[in-house]
Motif scaffolding. Structure first.
Motif, PDB file in Angstrom:
ATOM      1  N   ASN A  95       0.841  -1.197   0.000  1.00  0.00           N
ATOM      2  CA  ASN A  95       0.000   0.000   0.000  1.00  0.00           C
ATOM      3  C   ASN A  95       0.877   1.248   0.000  1.00  0.00           C
ATOM      4  OD1 ASN A  95      -3.079  -0.849   1.023  1.00  0.00           O
ATOM      5  ND2 ASN A  95      -1.476  -2.304   1.541  1.00  0.00           N
ATOM      6  N   CYS A  96       0.563   2.191  -0.891  1.00  0.00           N
ATOM      7  CA  CYS A  96       1.286   3.460  -0.915  1.00  0.00           C
ATOM      8  C   CYS A  96       0.481   4.501  -0.155  1.00  0.00           C
ATOM      9  CB  CYS A  96       1.525   3.929  -2.348  1.00  0.00           C
ATOM     10  SG  CYS A  96       2.378   5.529  -2.441  1.00  0.00           S
ATOM     11  N   GLU A  97       1.118   5.142   0.817  1.00  0.00           N
ATOM     12  CA  GLU A  97       0.451   6.148   1.636  1.00  0.00           C
ATOM     13  C   GLU A  97       0.333   7.486   0.913  1.00  0.00           C
ATOM     14  OE1 GLU A  97       2.775   6.338   5.153  1.00  0.00           O
ATOM     15  OE2 GLU A  97       2.601   4.192   5.589  1.00  0.00           O
ATOM     16  N   VAL A  98       1.039   7.642  -0.205  1.00  0.00           N
ATOM     17  CA  VAL A  98       1.038   8.912  -0.923  1.00  0.00           C
ATOM     18  C   VAL A  98      -0.030   8.938  -2.009  1.00  0.00           C
ATOM     19  CG1 VAL A  98       2.385  10.495  -2.365  1.00  0.00           C
ATOM     20  CG2 VAL A  98       3.477   9.303  -0.444  1.00  0.00           C
ATOM     21  N   CYS A  99       0.007   7.930  -2.906  1.00  0.00           N
ATOM     22  CA  CYS A  99      -0.926   7.951  -4.048  1.00  0.00           C
ATOM     23  C   CYS A  99      -1.994   6.866  -3.972  1.00  0.00           C
ATOM     24  CB  CYS A  99      -0.156   7.826  -5.359  1.00  0.00           C
ATOM     25  SG  CYS A  99       0.588   6.201  -5.640  1.00  0.00           S
ATOM     26  N   GLY A 100      -1.893   5.969  -2.978  1.00  0.00           N
ATOM     27  CA  GLY A 100      -2.910   4.944  -2.805  1.00  0.00           C
ATOM     28  C   GLY A 100      -2.782   3.726  -3.694  1.00  0.00           C
ATOM     29  N   THR A 101      -1.704   3.609  -4.437  1.00  0.00           N
ATOM     30  CA  THR A 101      -1.511   2.447  -5.306  1.00  0.00           C
ATOM     31  C   THR A 101      -1.427   1.165  -4.494  1.00  0.00           C
ATOM     32  OG1 THR A 101      -0.395   3.711  -7.041  1.00  0.00           O
ATOM     33  CG2 THR A 101       0.068   1.353  -6.966  1.00  0.00           C
ATOM     34  N   LEU A 102      -2.104   0.117  -4.962  1.00  0.00           N
ATOM     35  CA  LEU A 102      -2.047  -1.206  -4.356  1.00  0.00           C
ATOM     36  C   LEU A 102      -1.358  -2.159  -5.328  1.00  0.00           C
ATOM     37  CD1 LEU A 102      -5.658  -1.568  -2.888  1.00  0.00           C
ATOM     38  CD2 LEU A 102      -3.575  -0.945  -1.659  1.00  0.00           C
ATOM     39  N   GLU A 103      -0.526  -3.037  -4.793  1.00  0.00           N
ATOM     40  CA  GLU A 103       0.206  -3.975  -5.638  1.00  0.00           C
ATOM     41  C   GLU A 103       0.395  -5.287  -4.887  1.00  0.00           C
ATOM     42  OE1 GLU A 103       4.354  -3.999  -8.277  1.00  0.00           O
ATOM     43  OE2 GLU A 103       4.259  -2.865  -6.405  1.00  0.00           O
ATOM     44  N   ALA A 104       0.254  -6.403  -5.596  1.00  0.00           N
ATOM     45  CA  ALA A 104       0.508  -7.706  -4.983  1.00  0.00           C
ATOM     46  C   ALA A 104       1.930  -7.746  -4.457  1.00  0.00           C
ATOM     47  CB  ALA A 104       0.280  -8.816  -5.996  1.00  0.00           C
ATOM     48  N   ILE A 105       2.099  -8.270  -3.262  1.00  0.00           N
ATOM     49  CA  ILE A 105       3.413  -8.248  -2.622  1.00  0.00           C
ATOM     50  C   ILE A 105       4.440  -9.033  -3.425  1.00  0.00           C
ATOM     51  CG2 ILE A 105       3.058 -10.269  -1.132  1.00  0.00           C
ATOM     52  CD1 ILE A 105       4.869  -6.948  -0.283  1.00  0.00           C
ATOM     53  N   GLU A 106       3.976 -10.094  -4.126  1.00  0.00           N
ATOM     54  CA  GLU A 106       4.904 -10.876  -4.951  1.00  0.00           C
ATOM     55  C   GLU A 106       5.518 -10.017  -6.059  1.00  0.00           C
ATOM     56  OE1 GLU A 106       2.084 -13.578  -2.926  1.00  0.00           O
ATOM     57  OE2 GLU A 106       1.838 -11.778  -4.173  1.00  0.00           O
ATOM     58  N   LEU A 107       4.687  -9.210  -6.702  1.00  0.00           N
ATOM     59  CA  LEU A 107       5.189  -8.324  -7.762  1.00  0.00           C
ATOM     60  C   LEU A 107       6.132  -7.273  -7.187  1.00  0.00           C
ATOM     61  CD1 LEU A 107       1.965  -7.753  -9.905  1.00  0.00           C
ATOM     62  CD2 LEU A 107       3.876  -9.276 -10.389  1.00  0.00           C
ATOM     63  N   ALA A 108       5.801  -6.765  -6.006  1.00  0.00           N
ATOM     64  CA  ALA A 108       6.646  -5.752  -5.369  1.00  0.00           C
ATOM     65  C   ALA A 108       8.015  -6.316  -5.028  1.00  0.00           C
ATOM     66  CB  ALA A 108       5.963  -5.216  -4.110  1.00  0.00           C
ATOM     67  N   ILE A 109       8.053  -7.566  -4.592  1.00  0.00           N
ATOM     68  CA  ILE A 109       9.335  -8.206  -4.270  1.00  0.00           C
ATOM     69  C   ILE A 109      10.166  -8.381  -5.535  1.00  0.00           C
ATOM     70  CG2 ILE A 109      10.402 -10.373  -3.497  1.00  0.00           C
ATOM     71  CD1 ILE A 109       8.090 -10.632  -1.490  1.00  0.00           C
ATOM     72  N   VAL A 110       9.530  -8.841  -6.611  1.00  0.00           N
ATOM     73  CA  VAL A 110      10.260  -9.027  -7.875  1.00  0.00           C
ATOM     74  C   VAL A 110      10.815  -7.696  -8.370  1.00  0.00           C
ATOM     75  CG1 VAL A 110      10.029  -9.667 -10.310  1.00  0.00           C
ATOM     76  CG2 VAL A 110       8.983 -11.094  -8.545  1.00  0.00           C
ATOM     77  N   ARG A 111      10.032  -6.622  -8.270  1.00  0.00           N
ATOM     78  CA  ARG A 111      10.523  -5.300  -8.665  1.00  0.00           C
ATOM     79  C   ARG A 111      11.733  -4.899  -7.844  1.00  0.00           C
ATOM     80  NH1 ARG A 111       8.500  -1.003  -7.709  1.00  0.00           N
ATOM     81  NH2 ARG A 111       6.764  -1.499  -6.304  1.00  0.00           N
ATOM     82  N   SER A 112      11.677  -5.197  -6.549  1.00  0.00           N
ATOM     83  CA  SER A 112      12.782  -4.842  -5.660  1.00  0.00           C
ATOM     84  C   SER A 112      14.039  -5.625  -5.996  1.00  0.00           C
ATOM     85  CB  SER A 112      12.377  -5.090  -4.203  1.00  0.00           C
ATOM     86  OG  SER A 112      11.294  -4.253  -3.831  1.00  0.00           O
ATOM     87  N   VAL A 113      13.875  -6.896  -6.323  1.00  0.00           N
ATOM     88  CA  VAL A 113      15.029  -7.720  -6.712  1.00  0.00           C
ATOM     89  C   VAL A 113      15.663  -7.155  -7.981  1.00  0.00           C
ATOM     90  CG1 VAL A 113      15.762  -9.989  -7.540  1.00  0.00           C
ATOM     91  CG2 VAL A 113      14.189  -9.809  -5.605  1.00  0.00           C
TER      92      VAL A 113
END
Length: 302
Positions: A231-249
């Motif tokens: 969850n983004c506190e600034v713009c409210g974007t929601l993203e599956a945690i799996e995708l967020a981890i892959v982006r971070s990697v």
């Protein structure tokens, strides 16, 4: 035939701007890169209105006899090549002889000189391959807040107030393209230099970067995990945690290609994920595991 992509230099600056405080020339250069891309994308959107048969190539870097030159946009049609140098300047400027100034008196690099250098090198490049196509070159200003006082006459300058009319007057044949423009475009793409030597990268160390997962929408670090979503506190974007981890990697791999991707490294980098088990599961699904026990790490799958 070649889309406009986020260049590696800008990609680094975007990551750095989110994770550390850019100062001085680095901050100024980052703003310059963002502004430039913004203008080029605006011009791209205007080109979508064009009708007829033609090829578009964007962000081309070529070498002619040891001289590098970059082309923002090429439109290749049956008989003509249109080359565009795109500028996203904002504010009031004026021309005095061959020099360009802001109305505050600050001299800027003459964009016409840049266009003419690129045109000269590209024209020689085309002559070397005996291209029969006519070359037309333009300096395009896309920002509606730009004004050029004392604009020189008889120069290929397209001002914001002229841009829509200029594009409406561009005409391309509706008949299918012949082999001549297609083969030329293929040759240009083959000669395009992918890794630009012009990059000016900021200096950074792993330890000095703020950790966390960047929002995929606004690139803010003010994110947290709730019910399997980032969850983004600034713009409210929601993203599956799996995708967020892959982006971070992929961010780690891009910024620190020499580091091995381990569960602990990704856990430390992401910061907001409490469970190493979640990270390990995602890594096992997406990447190939190498080594055993505490010496294990992950690489891209073949």
């Amino acid at each position: 035939m070649k889309p406009r992509l986020e260049c590696p230099e800008l990609k680094v600056y975007r990551y750095m701007n989110a994770r550390m405080e850019l100062e001085g020339k680095e901050k100024q250069h980052y703003s310059f890169l963002e502004k430039g891309l913004e203008g080029e994308l605006k011009f791209d959107s205007l080109l979508e209105r064009l009708e007829g048969e033609y090829l578009i190539l964007k962000d081309i870097l070529l070498d002619y006899q040891g001289n590098l030159f970059q082309i923002d946009t090429l439109i290749i049609s049956k008989n003509t090549i249109h080359m565009f140098e795109v500028k996203n300047y904002e504010g009031d400027y004026y021309v005095d002889a061959d020099k360009w100034f802001s109305t505050s008196g600050t001299e800027i690099k003459n964009p016409l000189s840049q266009l003419k250098r690129t045109e000269s090198l590209f024209r020689r490049y085309l002559q070397f391959f005996r291209s029969p196509l006519k070359l037309e070159c333009y300096l395009v200003f896309v920002n509606p807040e730009f004004t050029l006082l004392q604009a020189p006459l008889n120069e290929p300058i397209i001002l914001p107030t002229q841009l829509n009319r200029f594009l409406r007057n561009l005409e391309f044949p509706r008949a299918p393209l012949t082999n001549t423009p297609i083969n030329l475009a293929k040759k240009i793409l083959a000669d395009h230099i992918i890794d630009s030597p012009f990059k000016r990268l900021p200096t950074y160390e792993y330890e000095q970067l703020e950790k966390g997962i960047l929002c995929s929408g606004c690139r803010s670090l003010r994110t947290h995990v709730k019910k399997g979503k980032l969850n983004c506190e600034v713009c409210g974007t929601l993203e599956a945690i799996e995708l967020a981890i892959v982006r971070s990697v992929e961010e780690i791999r891009f910024l620190f290609p020499e580091r091995k991707i381990t569960t602990n490294l990704v856990y430390e980098w992401c910061k907001v994920i409490e469970s190493r088990k979640t990270i390990r599961r995602v890594l096992n699904e997406i990447y190939t595991k190498k080594g055993k026990s505490k010496y294990s790490y992950y690489v891209l799958k073949d």
